[in-house]
Design a protein around this motif. Structure first.
Motif, short mmCIF file in Angstrom:
data_model
loop_
_atom_site.label_atom_id
_atom_site.label_comp_id
_atom_site.label_asym_id
_atom_site.label_seq_id
_atom_site.Cartn_x
_atom_site.Cartn_y
_atom_site.Cartn_z
N ALA A 147 0.83 -1.21 0.00
CA ALA A 147 0.00 0.00 0.00
C ALA A 147 0.86 1.26 0.00
CB ALA A 147 -0.93 -0.01 1.21
N ILE A 148 1.90 1.27 0.83
CA ILE A 148 2.78 2.44 0.88
C ILE A 148 3.48 2.65 -0.46
CG2 ILE A 148 4.93 3.28 1.89
CD1 ILE A 148 2.55 3.74 3.67
N VAL A 149 3.98 1.58 -1.06
CA VAL A 149 4.69 1.71 -2.34
C VAL A 149 3.74 2.19 -3.44
CG1 VAL A 149 5.93 0.43 -4.12
CG2 VAL A 149 6.46 0.03 -1.72
N CYS A 150 2.54 1.59 -3.52
CA CYS A 150 1.58 1.99 -4.55
C CYS A 150 1.15 3.44 -4.38
CB CYS A 150 0.36 1.08 -4.52
SG CYS A 150 0.65 -0.60 -5.13
N LEU A 151 0.90 3.84 -3.14
CA LEU A 151 0.48 5.21 -2.88
C LEU A 151 1.59 6.20 -3.22
CD1 LEU A 151 -1.82 6.97 -1.84
CD2 LEU A 151 -0.87 6.74 0.46
N ALA A 152 2.83 5.84 -2.86
CA ALA A 152 3.95 6.72 -3.17
C ALA A 152 4.16 6.84 -4.68
CB ALA A 152 5.22 6.20 -2.50
N LEU A 153 4.03 5.72 -5.40
CA LEU A 153 4.17 5.77 -6.85
C LEU A 153 3.08 6.62 -7.49
CD1 LEU A 153 5.12 2.07 -7.70
CD2 LEU A 153 6.55 4.08 -8.03
N ALA A 154 1.84 6.43 -7.03
CA ALA A 154 0.73 7.19 -7.62
C ALA A 154 0.86 8.68 -7.31
CB ALA A 154 -0.60 6.65 -7.10
N ALA A 155 1.11 9.01 -6.04
CA ALA A 155 1.21 10.43 -5.66
C ALA A 155 2.43 11.08 -6.29
CB ALA A 155 1.25 10.55 -4.13
N ALA A 196 -5.11 1.77 -2.36
CA ALA A 196 -3.91 2.18 -3.09
C ALA A 196 -3.73 1.34 -4.36
CB ALA A 196 -2.68 2.05 -2.20
N GLY A 197 -4.01 0.04 -4.26
CA GLY A 197 -3.89 -0.81 -5.44
C GLY A 197 -4.89 -0.46 -6.52
N THR A 198 -6.12 -0.13 -6.11
CA THR A 198 -7.13 0.27 -7.09
C THR A 198 -6.74 1.56 -7.80
OG1 THR A 198 -8.88 -0.79 -5.78
CG2 THR A 198 -9.56 0.87 -7.40
N LEU A 223 -3.86 0.77 -10.18
CA LEU A 223 -4.33 -0.01 -11.33
C LEU A 223 -5.14 0.86 -12.29
CD1 LEU A 223 -4.56 -2.80 -12.66
CD2 LEU A 223 -6.62 -3.20 -11.29
N PHE A 224 -5.98 1.73 -11.74
CA PHE A 224 -6.77 2.62 -12.60
C PHE A 224 -5.87 3.53 -13.43
CE2 PHE A 224 -8.49 6.95 -13.04
CZ PHE A 224 -9.53 6.70 -13.93
N TYR A 242 -4.02 5.35 -18.35
CA TYR A 242 -2.93 6.10 -18.99
C TYR A 242 -1.66 5.25 -18.99
CZ TYR A 242 -6.25 9.69 -17.52
OH TYR A 242 -7.40 10.41 -17.29
N PRO A 243 -1.62 4.20 -19.79
CA PRO A 243 -0.49 3.26 -19.71
C PRO A 243 0.86 3.89 -20.03
CG PRO A 243 -1.89 2.81 -21.63
CD PRO A 243 -2.62 3.79 -20.79
N GLN A 244 0.92 4.74 -21.07
CA GLN A 244 2.20 5.35 -21.44
C GLN A 244 2.68 6.31 -20.36
OE1 GLN A 244 2.16 7.59 -25.09
NE2 GLN A 244 4.39 7.75 -25.20
N LEU A 245 1.78 7.14 -19.86
CA LEU A 245 2.16 8.08 -18.81
C LEU A 245 2.52 7.35 -17.53
CD1 LEU A 245 -0.51 10.91 -19.31
CD2 LEU A 245 1.89 10.91 -20.02
N ALA A 246 1.77 6.28 -17.21
CA ALA A 246 2.06 5.53 -16.00
C ALA A 246 3.44 4.87 -16.08
CB ALA A 246 0.98 4.47 -15.76
N TRP A 247 3.76 4.32 -17.23
CA TRP A 247 5.07 3.67 -17.39
C TRP A 247 6.19 4.71 -17.31
CZ3 TRP A 247 7.47 -0.54 -16.63
CH2 TRP A 247 8.68 -0.83 -17.25
N THR A 248 5.98 5.86 -17.93
CA THR A 248 6.98 6.92 -17.85
C THR A 248 7.16 7.40 -16.41
OG1 THR A 248 6.42 7.65 -20.09
CG2 THR A 248 7.63 9.19 -18.71
N ALA A 249 6.05 7.55 -15.69
CA ALA A 249 6.13 7.98 -14.29
C ALA A 249 6.89 6.96 -13.46
CB ALA A 249 4.72 8.18 -13.73
#
Length: 249
Positions: free
Chosen positions: A29-37, A156-158, A161-162, A167-174
């Motif tokens: 949860a911490i890793v997913c939230l940090a990646l998303a934020a 955080a996982g949802t 994943l969303f 936004y697959p290209q932007l998510a991969w770049t991020a």
């Protein structure tokens, strides 16, 4: 295996499951939230390399602290039958050392220790079994925080994943910019230009340049021509729009 040992083995399995589930949920949860934020913030303001490196270090440090506190340290703690029996007795003082003594007698029997009478050992074990029947061992393992950890992982996982699916290209770049802050990974430009032209042309032959504009397509494009020994020449062209891209001729 003695029924008392079976109950303690079940308690040990419950302990490992609760600790592992709670710890892994918090870490992910911490890793997913940090990646998303971090990814959203980086996409918004294009964070410098050093700032992204600090965010990565903070995320890894936080995940490491959580892993040590909620996963590794509880799993490294003693969980043999005697240690678990002492924890059960600490929760239920009415057992009055009967459980720990029975475990020690059972271990002596397994090791063929003849320092005490077998009949006394058997009687002590039977007495402990009789006392233990009235107590539930499961509350000895605290499940506190397991619900919050599961909900945090789900939320955080949802979110992660969303963003990945939408936004697959932007998510991969991020992800690349977050995981490798000094790797030179740039965000995709809002306007992408693909130029198609021959590298050489014959004298007095028309030189054609075709360009495909994708992303944010402007109404007009300005092309600057540079000739050897002459001043640059700028020309404005209308962009012909198609269904998927703009075409500049």
């Amino acid at each position: 295996m003695n029924p008392l040992q079976q109950r303690l083995a079940a308690l040990r399995r419950r302990l490992r499951f609760v600790v592992t589930f709670r710890g892994v949920c918090w870490i992910i949860a911490i890793v997913c939230l940090a990646l998303a934020a971090g990814g959203l913030l980086d996409w918004r303001v294009h964070l410098p390399d050093l700032v992204r490196a600090l965010l990565l270090a903070g995320t890894l440090s936080g995940a490491g602290c959580i892993a040590y506190r909620y996963l590794l340290r509880p799993l490294w703690a003693r969980s043999d039958d005697l240690s678990l029996a002492l924890q059960v007795e600490a929760r239920y003082p009415a057992l009055n050392d009967a459980l720990a003594s029975a475990v020690q007698f059972l271990e002596q029997a397994d090791g063929l220790d003849s320092s005490s009478s077998p009949s006394l050992r058997k009687e002590a074990v039977q007495r402990a079994l009789g006392l233990a029947k009235g107590f539930d061992f499961r509350p000895v393992v605290s499940a506190r925080g397991i619900g919050a950890a599961g909900l945090s992982l789900a939320g955080a996982g949802t979110l992660a994943l969303f963003l990945t699916l939408a936004y697959p290209q932007l998510a991969w770049t991020a992800f690349l910019r977050f995981a490798n802050p000094f790797g030179g990974h740039d965000w995709p430009r809002q306007t992408q230009l693909e130029i198609k032209a021959r590298t050489r042309t014959a004298r007095n032959e028309a030189f054609e340049v075709h360009a495909i504009v994708r992303g944010v397509v402007p109404e007009r494009a300005v092309v600057e021509y540079q000739f050897e020994g002459a001043a640059p020449l700028k020309e404005a062209y209308e962009i012909t729009r198609r269904a998927e891209a703009g075409e500049l001729q």
